[in-house]
Enzyme design. Structure first.
Site, short mmCIF file in Angstrom:
data_model
loop_
_atom_site.label_atom_id
_atom_site.label_comp_id
_atom_site.label_asym_id
_atom_site.label_seq_id
_atom_site.Cartn_x
_atom_site.Cartn_y
_atom_site.Cartn_z
N ASN A 125 -37.06 36.01 -18.93
CA ASN A 125 -36.89 36.17 -20.28
C ASN A 125 -35.15 36.07 -20.53
OD1 ASN A 125 -36.25 38.42 -18.58
ND2 ASN A 125 -36.53 40.06 -20.05
N GLY A 174 -39.05 41.51 -12.58
CA GLY A 174 -40.20 40.62 -12.98
C GLY A 174 -41.34 41.55 -13.31
N THR A 233 -44.83 43.97 -13.08
CA THR A 233 -45.19 45.16 -12.13
C THR A 233 -46.26 44.67 -10.82
OG1 THR A 233 -44.57 46.78 -13.76
CG2 THR A 233 -46.36 47.47 -11.73
N THR A 276 -46.45 41.61 -9.61
CA THR A 276 -45.71 40.93 -8.75
C THR A 276 -44.86 41.60 -7.77
OG1 THR A 276 -45.61 39.29 -10.43
CG2 THR A 276 -44.32 38.69 -8.42
N GLU A 293 -36.92 45.80 -10.04
CA GLU A 293 -37.10 45.94 -11.70
C GLU A 293 -38.02 45.44 -12.42
OE1 GLU A 293 -34.73 47.90 -12.49
OE2 GLU A 293 -33.54 47.85 -10.99
N CYS A 305 -37.16 43.67 -21.19
CA CYS A 305 -38.10 44.70 -20.68
C CYS A 305 -37.68 46.00 -21.22
CB CYS A 305 -37.65 44.59 -19.18
SG CYS A 305 -35.82 44.71 -19.15
N GLU A 338 -29.78 48.96 -10.22
CA GLU A 338 -28.88 47.94 -10.26
C GLU A 338 -27.83 48.28 -10.98
OE1 GLU A 338 -31.36 44.57 -11.97
OE2 GLU A 338 -31.02 43.75 -10.08
P1 NDP Z 1 -43.25 37.43 -12.70
O1 NDP Z 1 -43.57 38.82 -12.20
O2 NDP Z 1 -44.24 36.66 -13.18
O3 NDP Z 1 -42.29 36.72 -12.13
C1 NDP Z 1 -40.88 36.92 -11.68
C2 NDP Z 1 -40.29 36.20 -10.61
O4 NDP Z 1 -41.20 36.42 -9.57
C3 NDP Z 1 -40.43 34.47 -11.03
O5 NDP Z 1 -39.31 34.05 -10.72
C4 NDP Z 1 -41.66 34.27 -10.36
O6 NDP Z 1 -41.88 32.88 -10.04
C5 NDP Z 1 -41.47 35.15 -8.86
N1 NDP Z 1 -42.77 35.27 -8.40
C6 NDP Z 1 -44.12 35.18 -8.73
N2 NDP Z 1 -44.92 35.68 -7.83
C7 NDP Z 1 -44.34 35.70 -6.89
C8 NDP Z 1 -44.52 36.22 -5.28
N3 NDP Z 1 -45.84 36.36 -4.86
N4 NDP Z 1 -43.51 36.25 -4.46
C9 NDP Z 1 -42.35 36.31 -4.97
N5 NDP Z 1 -41.87 35.79 -6.17
C10 NDP Z 1 -42.85 35.58 -7.13
O7 NDP Z 1 -42.49 38.00 -14.06
P2 NDP Z 1 -42.10 37.25 -15.54
O8 NDP Z 1 -41.07 35.90 -15.17
O9 NDP Z 1 -43.36 36.84 -16.37
O10 NDP Z 1 -41.00 38.16 -16.11
C11 NDP Z 1 -41.69 38.93 -17.25
C12 NDP Z 1 -41.67 40.39 -16.50
O11 NDP Z 1 -40.28 40.90 -16.23
C13 NDP Z 1 -42.07 41.55 -17.63
O12 NDP Z 1 -43.19 42.41 -16.94
C14 NDP Z 1 -40.73 42.21 -17.52
O13 NDP Z 1 -41.07 43.67 -18.02
C15 NDP Z 1 -40.09 42.20 -16.26
N6 NDP Z 1 -38.87 42.29 -16.38
C16 NDP Z 1 -38.13 43.59 -16.16
C17 NDP Z 1 -36.72 43.69 -16.34
C18 NDP Z 1 -36.28 44.93 -15.66
O14 NDP Z 1 -34.95 45.19 -15.59
N7 NDP Z 1 -37.06 46.00 -15.42
C19 NDP Z 1 -36.18 42.86 -16.94
C20 NDP Z 1 -36.57 41.67 -17.45
C21 NDP Z 1 -37.92 41.37 -17.21
P3 NDP Z 1 -42.81 31.92 -11.25
O15 NDP Z 1 -41.86 32.09 -12.55
O16 NDP Z 1 -42.75 30.80 -10.37
O17 NDP Z 1 -44.00 32.63 -11.16
#
Ligand code: NDP
Length: 481
Positions: free
Chosen positions: A149, A225, A227, A229, A247, A281, A460
């Site tokens: 994002n 990313g 929750t 994941t 996060e 987020c 963070e």
């Molecule tokens: P994901 O959880 O799908 O992915 C986040 C990252 O993790 C990506 O690089 C992804 O790779 C990687 N990933 C996926 N599966 C695994 C695994 N099994 N082991 C290690 N890494 C993995 O999230 P999104 O990219 O869809 O982002 C959106 C989410 O992020 C929303 O839920 C949002 O709320 C959250 N978010 C939270 C923030 C915070 O600060 N709390 C800030 C911004 C977003 P790939 O893309 O290849 O799947």
């Protein structure tokens, strides 16, 4: 754009030579390819990081700071190219990338580059017998995994403190938005950043991401990313007693009391609902409004939302760009259908926006406002992470708090009131990591950033990030024979 991994200071293809398509959300077309990296690429990156670690970790803070400042300056120098790439890769308005994403990535590096120049270690005096001093040592090789994002913004928010603290890094950006991380690796080469200290590996989460988490030589994982994941990462890391900073998602409440500064509250609520297509987020996806001003607020809010201009990310007048991917667009649309089935009133939006060529196949959705739903329904409980908000009335402070706290998430909340005592009282009772009073997304990089409950673990920002990426070691010195 053919993206390559950055390992040991060099750009390289993945070992298996396989690449994935990279889509441009504004047009729905493939415009590049990215490495489909696997465990063997992560192994190479971790080995390179281990080789670089002894020199990087023993460098003086001043020298590490200079290297990081070089990256910050390089980002500033290439701000326009990076902003264009971010907007193209993610679908966000170019203006947002120019004014928020890339400047913040620049500042993340300069902030932590200078923070380490002011670090102090603790000393505990035991009188004439002994004293203790506490060193904070880097952890070794750490993994940083970031979402799509705010691509470079969140990527650098992790790697800058990790590097500043003396760790070497293996990082994976989201496979959906790899472009600016790739450009950063080119800038590393351009400024002579030491080889192996930062390694950027592209690929799918369940292959490359999972391999970073599983690798026995990554000592900590900083992850932003979803929750689900995050849960998987925590489970894998726990077996190895690996430190994690998570996060995760949010379902943030934006609480509007009857005594708010009405105009500012409405204007800011539009922004906190739909900035970055609602894909932040910290967006306030549930707007709770005191019943005495509910109708007035709803009318003013919907009127302003209807005026938001959805369009191509690079058009100067665009306020809402494309969603990040077709899969994500479909997920958000499914939630709108859920809201309808649950009895919600779609006050505006809810439909795809059809643009002319070359944008006809892009992922555009009109900003959507829904009311008439109970706080407990799926629409009000699950994270949608798109341009969709709900409105709910509340009777009094207690009810507002019960609704705000009534989800599994606990990332952030916003309060709108002119009553100072109420503002502080409610802020203290909200089960979240971040509260804004009469503002939204005002950020001081020194403050703790993160959520509670299913929104994450750890914080963070400022010293919190530097503490996460180091381990304290106490040394006790005996003075008295
Ligand atoms: P994901 O959880 O799908 O992915 C986040 C990252 O993790 C990506 O690089 C992804 O790779 C990687 N990933 C996926 N599966 C695994 C695994 N099994 N082991 C290690 N890494 C993995 O999230 P999104 O990219 O869809 O982002 C959106 C989410 O992020 C929303 O839920 C949002 O709320 C959250 N978010 C939270 C923030 C915070 O600060 N709390 C800030 C911004 C977003 P790939 O893309 O290849 O799947």
């Amino acid at each position: 754009m053919r993206i390559l991994n950055y390992i040991d200071g060099k750009l390289q293809e993945p070992v298996n030579k396989k690449f994935l398509d990279n889509y441009q959300p504004a047009t729905g077309e493939v415009y590049g390819e990215i490495p489909d990296s696997r465990k063997e690429d992560i192994d190479l990156a971790v080995e390179a990081a281990k080789r670089a670690y002894p020199i990087w970790s023993s460098m003086s803070p001043g020298d590490r700071s200079k290297h990081l400042m070089n990256l910050s300056h390089a980002i500033e120098k290439n701000l326009e190219e990076l902003a264009q790439a971010e907007s193209k890769d993610n679908g966000k308005p170019l203006k947002l990338a120019q004014t928020v994403d890339i400047p913040r990535a620049r500042d993340n590096f300069s902030f932590f580059a200078t923070a380490i120049l002011h670090e102090e270690n603790a000393m505990h005096d035991m009188g004439k017998h002994a004293f203790n001093y506490t060193l904070r040592k880097p952890l070794g090789v750490v993994g940083c995994i970031s979402p799509w994002n705010l691509p470079l913004y969140l990527f650098s928010w992790k790697i800058a403190p990790a590097l500043a603290a003396g760790n070497c890094v293996v990082a994976k950006p989201s496979e959906v938005t790899p472009a600016t991380a790739f450009l950063l690796s080119k800038l590393c080469i351009e400024v002579g950043f030491p080889a192996g200290v930062l390694n950027i590996v592209h690929g799918l989460g369940h292959h490359a991401g999972q391999a970073i988490v599983e690798h026995p030589d990554t000592k900590a994982i900083s992850f932003t990313g979803g929750t689900e994941t995050g849960k998987k990462i925590a489970e894998t890391a726990a077996g190895q007693f690996k430190k994690t900073s998570l996060e995760l998602g949010g379902k943030n409440a934006n609480i509007i009391f009857e005594d708010c500064d009405f105009e500012t509250a409405v204007k800011t609520a539009v922004k906190s609902s739909f900035a970055n297509q609602g894909q932040i987020c910290l967006c306030g996806s549930r707007i709770l409004i005191h019943e005495s001003i509910y109708e007035k607020f709803r009318e003013a809010f919907v009127e302003q939302v209807k005026k938001l201009r959805v369009g191509p990310p690079d058009a100067a007048e665009t306020q809402v760009g494309a969603l990040v991917s077709l899969a994500h667009l479909q997920k958000v649309q499914q939630y709108i259908e859920v809201a309808k089935r649950e009895g919600g009133n779609i006050l505006c939006g809810g439909t795809e926006v059809q643009l002319n060529q070359p944008y006809a196949r892009g992922y555009y959705l009109s900003p959507t406002v829904i009311d008439g739903l109970a706080p407990s329904c799926a629409t009000n409980q699950e994270e949608i992470f798109g341009p969709v908000v709900t409105l709910m009335p509340f009777k009094n402070e207690e009810e507002a708090l019960a609704i705000a706290n009534g989800t599994k998430y606990g990332l952030s909340a916003t309060i709108w009131t002119q009553n100072l005592q109420r503002a502080h009282r409610v802020a203290a009772l909200l089960e979240v990591g971040i509260v804004w009073i009469n503002c939204w997304l005002v950020r001081d990089l020194r403050t703790p950033f993160g959520g509670s409950k299913a929104s994450g673990m750890g914080r963070e920002g400022g010293r919190y990030a530097l503490e996460f990426f180091t381990e304290p070691k106490n040394i006790c010195v005996w003075l008295n024979q």
